[in-house]
Motif scaffolding. Sequence first.
Motif, mmCIF file in Angstrom:
data_model
loop_
_atom_site.group_PDB
_atom_site.id
_atom_site.type_symbol
_atom_site.label_atom_id
_atom_site.label_comp_id
_atom_site.label_asym_id
_atom_site.label_seq_id
_atom_site.Cartn_x
_atom_site.Cartn_y
_atom_site.Cartn_z
ATOM 1 N N GLN A 121 0.820 -1.210 0.000
ATOM 2 C CA GLN A 121 0.000 0.000 0.000
ATOM 3 C C GLN A 121 0.858 1.266 0.000
ATOM 4 O O GLN A 121 0.573 2.221 -0.717
ATOM 5 N N LEU A 122 1.915 1.285 0.808
ATOM 6 C CA LEU A 122 2.765 2.467 0.882
ATOM 7 C C LEU A 122 3.402 2.771 -0.463
ATOM 8 O O LEU A 122 3.441 3.928 -0.901
ATOM 9 N N GLU A 123 3.893 1.736 -1.141
ATOM 10 C CA GLU A 123 4.515 1.947 -2.437
ATOM 11 C C GLU A 123 3.477 2.377 -3.479
ATOM 12 O O GLU A 123 3.784 3.148 -4.392
ATOM 13 N N TRP A 124 2.234 1.903 -3.345
ATOM 14 C CA TRP A 124 1.191 2.326 -4.278
ATOM 15 C C TRP A 124 0.893 3.811 -4.114
ATOM 16 O O TRP A 124 0.737 4.536 -5.091
ATOM 17 N N GLU A 125 0.832 4.269 -2.869
ATOM 18 C CA GLU A 125 0.546 5.686 -2.625
ATOM 19 C C GLU A 125 1.660 6.580 -3.145
ATOM 20 O O GLU A 125 1.419 7.723 -3.545
ATOM 21 N N GLU A 126 2.907 6.062 -3.146
ATOM 22 C CA GLU A 126 4.036 6.859 -3.646
ATOM 23 C C GLU A 126 4.328 6.591 -5.115
ATOM 24 O O GLU A 126 5.316 7.076 -5.657
ATOM 25 N N ALA A 127 3.443 5.784 -5.763
ATOM 26 C CA ALA A 127 3.552 5.473 -7.197
ATOM 27 C C ALA A 127 4.859 4.769 -7.538
ATOM 28 O O ALA A 127 5.442 4.987 -8.602
ATOM 29 N N ASN A 128 5.320 3.908 -6.641
ATOM 30 C CA ASN A 128 6.543 3.145 -6.872
ATOM 31 C C ASN A 128 6.218 1.693 -7.178
ATOM 32 O O ASN A 128 5.162 1.182 -6.811
ATOM 33 N N CYS A 129 7.146 1.026 -7.820
ATOM 34 C CA CYS A 129 7.039 -0.404 -8.064
ATOM 35 C C CYS A 129 8.411 -0.916 -8.491
ATOM 36 O O CYS A 129 9.327 -0.133 -8.766
ATOM 37 N N GLY A 130 8.566 -2.231 -8.552
ATOM 38 C CA GLY A 130 9.822 -2.806 -9.028
ATOM 39 C C GLY A 130 10.333 -3.910 -8.126
ATOM 40 O O GLY A 130 9.729 -4.271 -7.117
ATOM 41 N N ILE A 131 11.470 -4.439 -8.514
ATOM 42 C CA ILE A 131 12.080 -5.573 -7.819
ATOM 43 C C ILE A 131 13.223 -5.078 -6.933
ATOM 44 O O ILE A 131 14.035 -4.249 -7.351
ATOM 45 N N PHE A 132 13.293 -5.608 -5.715
ATOM 46 C CA PHE A 132 14.402 -5.349 -4.797
ATOM 47 C C PHE A 132 15.335 -6.553 -4.865
ATOM 48 O O PHE A 132 14.940 -7.668 -4.501
ATOM 49 N N LEU A 133 16.573 -6.329 -5.318
ATOM 50 C CA LEU A 133 17.549 -7.408 -5.467
ATOM 51 C C LEU A 133 18.549 -7.362 -4.318
ATOM 52 O O LEU A 133 19.221 -6.339 -4.110
ATOM 53 N N TYR A 134 18.633 -8.467 -3.588
ATOM 54 C CA TYR A 134 19.543 -8.587 -2.449
ATOM 55 C C TYR A 134 20.664 -9.566 -2.795
ATOM 56 O O TYR A 134 20.461 -10.539 -3.529
ATOM 57 N N TRP A 135 21.837 -9.259 -2.251
ATOM 58 C CA TRP A 135 23.011 -10.133 -2.407
ATOM 59 C C TRP A 135 23.640 -10.293 -1.026
ATOM 60 O O TRP A 135 23.928 -9.302 -0.358
ATOM 61 N N HIS A 136 23.808 -11.514 -0.596
ATOM 62 C CA HIS A 136 24.248 -11.803 0.777
ATOM 63 C C HIS A 136 23.311 -11.154 1.792
ATOM 64 O O HIS A 136 23.750 -10.720 2.869
ATOM 65 N N GLY A 137 22.030 -11.054 1.431
ATOM 66 C CA GLY A 137 21.049 -10.465 2.335
ATOM 67 C C GLY A 137 21.099 -8.964 2.414
ATOM 68 O O GLY A 137 20.400 -8.362 3.236
ATOM 69 N N ARG A 138 21.889 -8.315 1.563
ATOM 70 C CA ARG A 138 22.027 -6.850 1.574
ATOM 71 C C ARG A 138 21.495 -6.269 0.269
ATOM 72 O O ARG A 138 21.736 -6.819 -0.809
ATOM 73 N N LEU A 139 20.751 -5.173 0.361
ATOM 74 C CA LEU A 139 20.120 -4.566 -0.805
ATOM 75 C C LEU A 139 21.173 -4.027 -1.772
ATOM 76 O O LEU A 139 22.032 -3.236 -1.388
ATOM 77 N N ILE A 140 21.093 -4.456 -3.037
ATOM 78 C CA ILE A 140 21.995 -3.974 -4.077
ATOM 79 C C ILE A 140 21.256 -3.043 -5.044
ATOM 80 O O ILE A 140 21.741 -1.966 -5.372
ATOM 81 N N GLU A 141 20.091 -3.460 -5.498
ATOM 82 C CA GLU A 141 19.276 -2.630 -6.388
ATOM 83 C C GLU A 141 17.860 -2.546 -5.846
ATOM 84 O O GLU A 141 17.296 -3.547 -5.402
ATOM 85 N N ALA A 142 17.255 -1.353 -5.910
ATOM 86 C CA ALA A 142 15.890 -1.137 -5.434
ATOM 87 C C ALA A 142 15.029 -0.602 -6.573
ATOM 88 O O ALA A 142 15.504 0.148 -7.430
ATOM 89 N N TYR A 143 13.768 -0.989 -6.565
ATOM 90 C CA TYR A 143 12.787 -0.522 -7.555
ATOM 91 C C TYR A 143 13.262 -0.773 -8.995
ATOM 92 O O TYR A 143 13.130 0.080 -9.864
ATOM 93 N N LYS A 144 13.811 -1.935 -9.225
ATOM 94 C CA LYS A 144 14.235 -2.279 -10.585
ATOM 95 C C LYS A 144 13.004 -2.673 -11.394
ATOM 96 O O LYS A 144 12.362 -3.686 -11.117
ATOM 97 N N ARG A 145 12.675 -1.876 -12.387
ATOM 98 C CA ARG A 145 11.510 -2.160 -13.225
ATOM 99 C C ARG A 145 11.897 -3.171 -14.299
ATOM 100 O O ARG A 145 12.922 -3.016 -14.961
ATOM 101 N N VAL A 146 11.036 -4.157 -14.469
ATOM 102 C CA VAL A 146 11.272 -5.216 -15.452
ATOM 103 C C VAL A 146 9.982 -5.440 -16.223
ATOM 104 O O VAL A 146 8.892 -5.050 -15.806
ATOM 105 N N GLY A 147 10.090 -6.106 -17.367
ATOM 106 C CA GLY A 147 8.913 -6.422 -18.163
ATOM 107 C C GLY A 147 8.166 -5.176 -18.592
ATOM 108 O O GLY A 147 8.751 -4.156 -18.980
ATOM 109 N N SER A 148 6.831 -5.226 -18.486
ATOM 110 C CA SER A 148 6.002 -4.106 -18.919
ATOM 111 C C SER A 148 6.119 -2.891 -18.005
ATOM 112 O O SER A 148 5.710 -1.798 -18.379
#
Length: 750
Positions: free
Chosen positions: A530-557
């Motif tokens: 819900q919070l991300e919908w209100e801020e108009a955000n979306c995407g994939i959060f990619l973690y490596w060794h449990g640590r965030l590397i990329e946030a809001y990575k848009r893929v596909g459509s």
Amino acid sequence: MRQPKVFFLLTKSGSRVLHFQSLFYKNSLLSVVREIFYLFPGFMMGDLGVEDELSFEDRFKQYVMVKKDGKIICSTQCLNPPANTPSIWNIKHILRQDKFDFLSELSRCLLRRSPENSHQEKEWHAFLGFLQKYKKVAIGEHERFQFYILPPKEGSPFNYTFACYREREKPSECPVGKASGSTSHVIEDACSPCNEEAVIGAQTCDLTAKVSGRPEKTNVQNISLESNFVHANPSYLKTLGHTHSGWSFGAIAEFVDNSRDAKATKLEISIDIIYSRVVGREIPMLCIIDDGCGMNHQEMLQMVSFGHKQPDADDPNRIGRFGIGFKTGAMKLGKDALVLTQTTNSRSIAFLSQTLNEGKDNLEIPIVSYYRYGQFMELDKQNETLFKHNLKAIKEFSPFDKYFIGQKVGLFSKDGTGTHIYIWNLEEWGPNYSLQWESGITGGSSFHQGDILIRSRRVRARPGQMTQTVPLDYSLRSYLEVIFLDPRIKIYVQKSQVKSRPLARSLNRTVVENGTIMGKPVQLTLGCNQLEWEEANCGIFLYWHGRLIEAYKRVGSMMHNGDRGRGVIGVIDVTNLMAEDNGHVWVHNNKQGFQDCEVYAELEKWLGEKSDKYLDEHVDKVELKPGSGVYKPDNEWVQCDKCRKWRMLSHGFNSKTLPLQWFCYMKPFNGECERSEQEVEPGVITISSKRLGYSSTEDPEEIKRKLSRQAVGTSKNVGENDSSHSMDEDQAKKSPAQKRKRLRRSCRKS
């Protein structure tokens, strides 16, 4: 004043005559003997008539761990070692000394005990006592060298002993007439004024290694002391800071990674105002304090040194890998950094400073280390001259005098461990600083919590992104809420605790997708937030060794339609996928992205397919209003402040009513910390029982019939209702009487 050259004629047992010249400052036999031992390691101290141990602090090069059958005997300081000396000497054989008639022809170094605990000290004395009593030689083998640890002389203390070494023979040696032998890293005498600055830097952090070849067998006329200087210009510190030039929080994340690797349970990040004697005014100082295991002297050297070897295997329990995090992070955030660290038996201080090295041709990094002996801390691993020089540099070029250092040391408990990092002369943004800090209300209040912000408030560029509301791009508190996939460490920003937000546990209509990419298994968690919908955000959060590397990575459509997938969030850990069998990983050294490679391209393709499938099958077509609560999490979670385990709340319980500091014994869990965590089974769509109006105790077939009837009813009413209007399904299922009662209660409150 020009110093005179002194010529010597040296004989040994009447058979070898050596003629050499020396330049020294103190006209004493001790200075002469030092230089003789340096030039001709084949001579023993006893051969020169000197039985007392000399001060070889200026010859100290590295630490060597002596082992026997894989078991540690003792940590030692190796003085005057050969080049590329292994850090571990594993003893393979112990034989009588009279079986070796060639030891006098070999180069020698000195091993001085440097025990890490009382057990090692006891083992060292027993080891040397055995060699001395039975006149034995301990033989260690390495792929390049053979080492022979000699027994101490009768009556001499067991503080040190000598070791001979020789390089293993190779098939194609140097042609006849050319000297061949071992090469040693030698730190020259610090008395020479032309080399004093470089020598201090070399002894301090091993940046200025002076390499001189030492032939094993050669005529006096062929003796050569040519040196090659490996310089590190101070301007290189600025270059290191460019690693995180695109985002300041990437630099702070390096310190967070180090704290987690050190098994810290608490990390504090704040910007305080302190008075600097150097500039004569108050300045801001970034403080990063953790309660991890700390670093000993050798680990501190490795942290401030450049170019140490990367691990051969990818350790899934560690984030740090490239050996540049501290240096790149500190030099991005400010010009000067001081590290204060403490283990159970040692304490070290290191000073990485652009101010100190201004105008110099070679980089100097002062380090001061102490060793705990009982209740006291004694100077460790450095001689008194170097210690005084390093401490003077720290006091002169930093805000830290002995009282300020003592105050910071006092933050450690009696037997406490941890690491403190202080950074000042922060990066500037016009007349201000690039970081902006806000002090919150203390006392555990959630009304206004402090934060550290990027002054520009710029949002990082991402393909397909239209919104300018991405708090984690410019709010440190927001970034640290999601930095770890499974957060356990307590993090404080400006003295108020960060409430971790594990994304995979905060989704609605959760789906877990499993797949295989290039033969390696992957698992993706998708859902609506819900919070991300209100801020108009979306995407994939990619973690490596449990640590965030990329946030809001848009893929596909998502990449081609700014509003496509609004509020949809994916979470995936790609640790195994991004690791090669040879230990190589496809992660940038600033840990803010992945390298362009085949496996990453295949990952993007797979993520696009799975996200588009989820959008088609599980995302509502109607438009949603902010605050409607349609994307309420399937399950709400709360984290215990003691055991750091996550507890699932019962359906309908409002997590906002819980205190900031919540423990397992409190409502609604009413349990104990020893109980294991609850987890959602992978591959199952979890749907809120309250939202759909059925009980978890109902028969599964009855639940399916209800879902089917609701789907039919929804399809009939889609065309009849205004698409711009939506409401919470819970509210839609309430009876008119319930709605009227709710309105009357609302009126009484107003």
